[in-house]
Design an enzyme around this catalytic site. Structure first.
Site, PDB file in Angstrom:
ATOM      1  CB  CYS A  38      -0.735  -0.484   1.503  1.00  0.00           C
ATOM      2  SG  CYS A  38      -2.401   1.520   1.160  1.00  0.00           S
TER       3      CYS A  38
ATOM      4  CD  GLU B 127      -1.656  -2.125  -5.107  1.00  0.00           C
ATOM      5  OE1 GLU B 127      -1.042  -2.082  -6.470  1.00  0.00           O
ATOM      6  OE2 GLU B 127      -1.279  -2.195  -3.971  1.00  0.00           O
TER       7      GLU B 127
END
Length: 214
Positions: free
Chosen positions: A2, A105
Site C-alpha cells: 500500500c 492499487e
C-alpha cells in the site's frame, strides 16, 4: 502493499466518525492522491492518545535510526514477520489507526508490467475507515521530534488477489468494531488473512466499472 491512499473527507467528518478531538488538525488538508514516497502527514489515532486525531508522517523511523532514510523501507510492515524485523519487533504494541477513505492499487495487464490498470479501493459508499498501523517517535540530532507510522499488510483476499496480481498483498483495513481492540493491543495474528472488510474496486480512469464486493 500500500503506497498510495486518499483522504477526502473534511476534518469535521473525521471527528464524527472517530469521536476524537480535531484540535491537532489545524494543518489538515484533504488529499486525493497521497503518495507514501513523499512521506506525507496524514490523520492518525494512537494508543497513547486515543481521544485525539493527530498528523503523523508516513514512513516509520525507529527510535534507534541514525537518519530518516530508513523510512523508504518501512512504509509497510508485513504482519507475518512483525516479530522478526528489527524496525517493528520492539514496537508491536505501539498501535495506531491510520485514517483514510480509499487506497490505490495497480493490476498488471501483461507479464512485464508495461500495461497496468489503476484501481481505487474503498468501503461501500466510500466511508471513512482505519488501516491498522504501528507508530513511533524519533529524535533528530537537534532534538526535534518526528512522529511516524507504517501500514500493516497481509495476504490479499480474493478481490485484491485479482488486482494486486503480482505481490498479492493488501493493507489491513480494520472493521469498525475492531478499531478499539487493535489500539488496545489485541494479538495482531487475529488480523492476518483471511481477516478482511467488504471492499469495492473501481477501475480508473478509462474504465469506471466496479469489481465485486468481498
Amino acid at each position: 502493499m500500500c503506497y498510495q491512499t486518499k483522504i477526502l473527507k473534511q476534518k469535521e467528518e473525521l471527528l464524527e466518525r472517530f469521536n476524537a478531538a480535531i484540535d491537532a488538525l489545524n494543518d489538515y488538508e484533504p488529499i486525493e492522491f497521497c503518495s507514501a514516497f513523499e512521506y506525507p502527514k496524514t490523520p492518525v489515532i494512537t494508543k497513547e492518545d486515543p481521544a485525539k486525531i493527530q498528523l503523523f508522517n508516513w514512513g516509520l523511523i525507529p527510535s534507534w535510526s541514525k537518519n530518516v532514510s530508513i523510512r523508504n523501507y518501512t512504509l509497510n510492515a508485513r504482519i507475518e514477520t512483525l516479530n522478526e524485523k528489527k524496525s517493528f519487533k520492539d514496537i508491536v504494541q505501539n498501535r495506531c489507526l491510520i485514517i483514510a477513505d480509499g487506497f490505490y492499487e495497480w493490476q498488471w495487464r501483461n507479464k512485464s508490467g508495461s500495461k497496468k490498470e489503476k484501481y481505487l479501493i474503498t468501503l461501500p459508499n466510500e466511508e471513512l475507515f482505519a488501516f491498522a498501523g504501528l507508530y513511533t517517535q524519533w529524535t533528530n540530532f537537534d532534538n526535534t521530534k518526528l512522529n511516524s507510522y507504517t501500514i500493516i499488510t497481509t495476504q490479499a483476499n480474493k478481490l485484491m488477489s485479482e488486482i494486486h496480481n503480482t505481490k498479492q498483498r493488501m493493507p489491513v483495513i480494520l472493521k469498525k468494531e475492531d478499531e478499539k481492540p487493535w489500539l488496545q493491543g489485541e494479538d495482531y495474528n487475529a488480523f492476518k488473512f483471511p481477516y478482511s472488510c467488504d471492499l469495492i474496486a473501481t477501475a480508473l480512469p478509462e474504465n469506471p466499472s466496479q469489481l465485486g464486493l468481498f
